[in-house]
Design an enzyme around this catalytic site. Structure first.
Site, PDB file in Angstrom:
ATOM      1  N   LYS A 122       1.074   0.767   4.207  1.00  0.00           N
ATOM      2  CA  LYS A 122       1.233   0.051   2.940  1.00  0.00           C
ATOM      3  C   LYS A 122       2.389  -0.940   3.014  1.00  0.00           C
ATOM      4  O   LYS A 122       2.345  -2.014   2.415  1.00  0.00           O
ATOM      5  CB  LYS A 122       1.466   1.041   1.794  1.00  0.00           C
ATOM      6  CG  LYS A 122       0.247   1.861   1.404  1.00  0.00           C
ATOM      7  CD  LYS A 122       0.559   2.723   0.185  1.00  0.00           C
ATOM      8  CE  LYS A 122      -0.668   3.462  -0.314  1.00  0.00           C
ATOM      9  NZ  LYS A 122      -1.117   4.510   0.588  1.00  0.00           N
ATOM     10  N   GLU A 206       8.602   0.935  -4.556  1.00  0.00           N
ATOM     11  CA  GLU A 206       8.248  -0.268  -5.296  1.00  0.00           C
ATOM     12  C   GLU A 206       8.505  -0.071  -6.787  1.00  0.00           C
ATOM     13  O   GLU A 206       8.534   1.059  -7.287  1.00  0.00           O
ATOM     14  CB  GLU A 206       6.788  -0.657  -5.066  1.00  0.00           C
ATOM     15  CG  GLU A 206       5.762   0.300  -5.612  1.00  0.00           C
ATOM     16  CD  GLU A 206       4.336  -0.149  -5.339  1.00  0.00           C
ATOM     17  OE1 GLU A 206       3.465   0.194  -6.148  1.00  0.00           O
ATOM     18  OE2 GLU A 206       4.090  -0.821  -4.320  1.00  0.00           O
ATOM     19  N   ARG A 298     -12.597   1.006   3.630  1.00  0.00           N
ATOM     20  CA  ARG A 298     -13.744   1.913   3.670  1.00  0.00           C
ATOM     21  C   ARG A 298     -14.535   1.739   2.387  1.00  0.00           C
ATOM     22  O   ARG A 298     -14.149   0.982   1.496  1.00  0.00           O
ATOM     23  CB  ARG A 298     -13.257   3.361   3.776  1.00  0.00           C
ATOM     24  CG  ARG A 298     -12.258   3.709   2.659  1.00  0.00           C
ATOM     25  CD  ARG A 298     -11.860   5.159   2.676  1.00  0.00           C
ATOM     26  NE  ARG A 298     -10.699   5.425   1.845  1.00  0.00           N
ATOM     27  CZ  ARG A 298     -10.711   5.574   0.535  1.00  0.00           C
ATOM     28  NH1 ARG A 298     -11.848   5.429  -0.129  1.00  0.00           N
ATOM     29  NH2 ARG A 298      -9.606   5.843  -0.137  1.00  0.00           N
TER      30      ARG A 298
END
Length: 671
Positions: A122, A206, A298
Site C-alpha cells: 500500500k 494515513e 483480483r
C-alpha cells in the site's frame, strides 16, 4: 465477445467455496472444463462436487493447502490445465505465485506479477499514484518501521489517523487511533494481526477522513494497451472495515463526480500497465473530494452487483482477456441498468459481537433465484461451515429498476431466508435494509460501528400476533399430518383420526409449548380446520379462516386480517410479518425447560475453536472483571477474551501457539 481459438479448454481454480463455484458456473457456460483443489476439510464441499476433476492438496489449515502454491501447480500440470484462476483471497494477490504459474508454462488469470508487486504494498502504491496525479490521502509510507519514528510520524500527520497493514486486504490489519497515547498499543496489535494474516508486519499511516464514503471503481485492462472502467460500487455499509452491503450505482455520486472518479481509476490502471480485472478503491469525503486507497488486483467479492447493472459476466471477461482477447466494449458502450444490492449471509452471532460460528447447516432456506434475485453460495443444506475458513454462507444479490424497489426486493428476499445450525446474521441484515441511514443513502463507513446497537439485539418481548401465527401454523400442520396418516390407515374415515383434540366426555382442547430464546410459551387451543379459540397469558383470541399454503399463512384475529410467512421444518419455525422475524421451537408439553441457573463464572472459556495468540496473565496474578487475559485467533479474526470477574489466577491452561477447542477452560480463577 467473439469466439477465440486461443480460449482455454481446461482451467484450475486455486480457491474454494462460493468463488470457486462462481468460476465453475461461467466456465461451464463457455464449455471450459474445470479442476478443483481441496483441503482435507473440504472433501465433501460443493466446489469439489461441481468441478469436472478435483484433487486433495493437504490439511485443513490454509497454510497446509490453499496457500501451497507448489502443490497447486503440481495438480495443474498433472491434470493438463492450461490456466489458473485464483479467485479472491489466498494466493490471488501473490506475485510470486503468479510468476511461478507463468514459469510453469501456464496462464495466470489475473494481472501480471509486476503490476501486482506495484500494488502489493500500500505504501508503494500510494507513492506511485501520487506521482501519476491520482489524489491520495496525506500520510507516511516509509520503510523505517521503528516504533519511535512511527509515533513521530503519527503526531505529524495528526489525529485521527489510520494504521494499515502495508501488505494487507479484506479489512485485516487496520486500526483507527484518535489520541497519541493510544498509538503504540494499536500499532502492536495491527502488526501482530498483519504478520499472522499476511506474513509481513509493515504498516503505513494515513490521515483518517471523518465519515467517509467507500466507493470503488471496477476496472479492466487487456494485453493490447486497452483500459476502461465498469462504473462504481458503493461499499460504505461496513462493520470493522468489513463490507456488509454493496450497491451500484452509488446514491452519493453525481454524474460529474462519477466521471472524475472513473477517469482517475483508469489512470491508476494505466499507471501500472494493468491487465485483467481489478478494483480501484477510493474514500470520498462528505464534500465530494476523493482519495485513492488501493487497487485490489483480483476479482472482488461484490462483483455481482456490477454484473447485474451492466449485464456482463466479469469472469467471462477475465477468461477471454487472459486468453489474449481485447476488451470487447468501448467506455461509451458500458450500460448502467437499474440498481443492484448485495449482502453477505454469514455464520456469526451479531448478539455476541459477531462471533464467527461453525457447524452443520441443519437447514438452509434461501429464496429461489429469478430475474430479480441471485444467490451465489458455496454450501447447501447439510454442509458444514468449518472453523478453518471464512464463515460466509452465501451472497444474496437483488436487482430492480431503481434503488427503492431494489431495497424492497432485498427485504422480501431476506424474509425468505432461514438458517439452522450455526447462528446467522439474517436478522441483522434485515434491520440494516430498513434502517433510515441505508434507506436514504446517507450511511458512511463508520456509521455501523458508531450505532451498532441500532442494528443488533433481539427483541426480548414476543409479539402476540406472530406467536399466534406460529401456533396456528402448528395446529394446521398437525391436522394435515393426521389426515395423511388416516388416508394411509385401514380405517381412513375413523372419527378418531380428526385432529381437533375432541375426546369423549370433554370438549376439544389442544395444548402447545413453544420455546423462544429459551423461554417456554404455553398456549391452549380449541377448534379445527382454521377456526380456533386460543388461550395465551390469560387472554383468549378468536382465530378464523386460517389457511397455510406454500409457506404463507393468512388468518383473522377477531376483525383483523393478517398475512405472514412461516418456514417450518418440524424442529424450528420462523414466522415473518414482513418486517420482523420470530423464531420458535415447538416442544412436547412435558419437555423440561433446560435454561438452568447461571453459575458464577470461575473460568475463562474458549468461545470457539482457535489458536492462542497472546497470554497476558500468569498463575497467581490478580485480575479485574473485564481485563483482557488472552487473545485467540479464529476464522481470520482476533478475539479478546476477558476476565469474567475479579479474582486470582489459579491456573493458565493454554500457551501462545496452542490450538484450543470450543468450551475449553483457558484460565481458571481461584474460588
Amino acid at each position: 465477445m467473439s469466439p477465440s481459438s486461443k480460449m482455454f479448454n481446461k482451467i484450475l481454480i486455486a480457491n474454494r467455496g462460493e468463488i470457486a463455484c462462481r468460476v465453475i458456473r461461467s466456465c461451464r457456460q463457455m464449455g471450459i472444463r474445470t479442476v478443483a483443489v481441496y483441503s482435507e476439510a473440504d472433501a465433501d464441499a460443493q466446489h469439489v462436487r461441481q468441478a469436472d476433476e478435483a484433487y486433495c492438496i493437504g490439511g485443513p489449515r490454509p497454510a497446509d493447502s490453499y496457500l501451497r502454491g507448489d502443490a497447486i501447480l503440481e495438480v495443474a500440470v498433472r491434470s493438463g490445465a492450461q490456466a489458473i484462476h485464483p479467485g479472491y483471497g489466498f494466493l490471488s494477490e501473490n506475485a510470486d505465485f503468479a510468476d511461478a504459474v507463468e514459469a510453469a508454462g501456464l496462464v495466470f488469470i489475473g494481472p501480471k506479477a509486476a503490476s501486482m508487486r506495484k500494488m502489493g504494498s500500500k505504501a508503494g502504491a500510494k507513492q506511485l499514484m501520487e506521482a501519476a496525479g491520482v489524489p491520495v490521502v496525506p500520510g507516511y509510507t516509509g520503510e523505517d518501521q521503528s516504533p519511535g519514528l512511527l509515533q513521530a510520524e503519527a503526531d505529524r500527520i495528526g489525529y485521527p489517523l489510520m494504521i494499515k497493514a502495508a501488505h494487507g486486504g479484506g479489512g485485516k490489519g487496520m486500526r483507527i487511533v484518535r489520541e497519541a497515547g493510544e498509538f503504540i498499543a494499536n500499532l502492536e496489535s495491527c502488526q501482530r494481526e498483519a504478520a499472522n494474516a499476511f506474513g509481513r508486519d509493515r504498516v503505513l499511516l494515513e490521515r483518517y477522513v471523518e465519515k467517509p464514503r467507500h466507493i470503488e471503481i471496477q476496472v479492466f485492462g487487456d494485453s493490447h494497451g486497452g483500459a476502461m472502467h465498469l462504473n462504481e460500487r458503493e461499499c460504505s455499509a461496513q462493520r470493522r472495515y468489513q463490507k456488509v452491503l454493496e450497491e451500484s450505482p452509488s446514491p452519493f455520486l453525481s454524474p460529474k463526480l462519477r466521471q472524475a472518479m472513473g477517469e482517475a481509476a483508469v489512470l491508476a490502471a494505466r499507471t501500472i500497465d494493468y491487465v485483467n480485472a481489478g478494483t480501484v478503491e477510493f474514500i470520498v469525503s462528505q464534500d465530494g473530494h476523493f482519495y485513492f486507497m488501493e487497487i485490489n488486483t483480483r476479482l472482488q467479492v461484490e462483483h455481482p452487483v456490477t454484473e447485474k447493472v451492466t449485464g456482463l459476466d466479469l469472469v467471462e471477461w477475465q477468461l477471454r482477456i487472459a486468453s489474449g482477447e481485447a476488451l470487447p466494449l468501448t467506455q461509451e458502450q458500458v450500460r448502467q441498468d437499474g440498481h443492484a444490492i448485495e449482502v453477505r449471509l454469514y455464520a456469526e452471532d451479531p448478539e455476541a459481537g459477531f462471533l464467527p460460528g461453525s457447524g452443520r447447516l441443519e437447514r438452509l432456506r434461501l429464496p429461489a433465484p429469478d430475474a430479480h434475485v441471485r444467490i451465489d453460495a458455496g454450501v447447501i443444506e447439510g454442509d458444514t461451515v468449518t472453523i478453518f475458513y471464512d464463515p460466509m454462507i452465501a451472497k444474496l444479490i437483488v436487482h430492480d429498476r431503481d434503488r427503492a424497489t431494489a431495497l424492497a426486493r432485498l427485504r422480501e428476499a431476506l424474509s425468505r431466508c432461514a438458517i439452522e445450525g450455526p447462528k446467522s446474521n439474517i436478522a441483522f441484515l434485515e434491520r440494516l435494509a430498513r434502517h433510515p441511514a441505508v434507506v436514504d443513502g446517507s450511511i458512511d463507513t463508520g456509521y455501523l460501528d458508531r450505532h451498532l446497537d441500532e442494528f443488533t439485539g433481539a427483541d426480548q418481548a414476543v409479539d402476540t400476533d406472530m406467536l399466534l401465527a406460529g401456533a396456528v401454523a402448528v395446529l394446521l400442520e398437525q391436522e394435515q399430518l393426521t389426515r395423511e396418516q388416516a388416508r394411509a390407515s385401514a380405517d381412513p374415515h375413523s372419527p378418531w383420526a380428526i385432529a381437533d383434540g375432541w375426546r369423549l366426555g370433554h370438549g376439544s382442547r389442544r395444548s402447545l409449548a413453544l420455546l423462544h430464546r429459551g423461554q417456554r410459551l404455553e398456549l391452549h387451543a380449541q377448534g379445527s380446520g382454521g377456526d380456533y379459540r386460543i388461550e395465551y397469558a390469560g387472554d383468549t383470541y378468536p382465530i378464523a379462516g386460517a389457511r397455510l399454503a406454500e409457506g404463507r399463512l393468512s388468518f383473522r384475529i377477531g376483525d383483523r386480517g393478517l398475512r405472514m410467512s412461516v418456514i417450518d421444518d418440524g424442529r424450528t419455525q420462523v414466522v415473518h410479518d414482513g418486517e420482523r422475524r420470530l423464531q420458535l421451537n415447538p416442544v412436547a408439553m412435558y419437555q423440561a425447560d433446560h435454561a438452568g441457573d447461571a453459575a458464577a463464572a470461575d473460568a475463562l472459556i474458549a468461545p470457539m475453536p482457535g489458536r492462542v495468540v497472546v497470554v497476558r496473565v500468569g498463575e497467581g496474578d490478580e485480575v479485574e472483571a473485564g481485563q483482557e487475559l488472552m487473545v485467540i485467533e479464529a476464522m481470520k479474526m482476533e478475539l479478546s477474551l476477558k476476565a469474567p470477574r475479579d479474582g486470582k489466577v489459579a491456573q493458565v491452561q493454554a500457551a501462545a501457539g496452542d490450538f484450543v477447542d470450543a468450551d475449553a477452560v483457558l484460565v481458571a480463577l481461584a474460588s
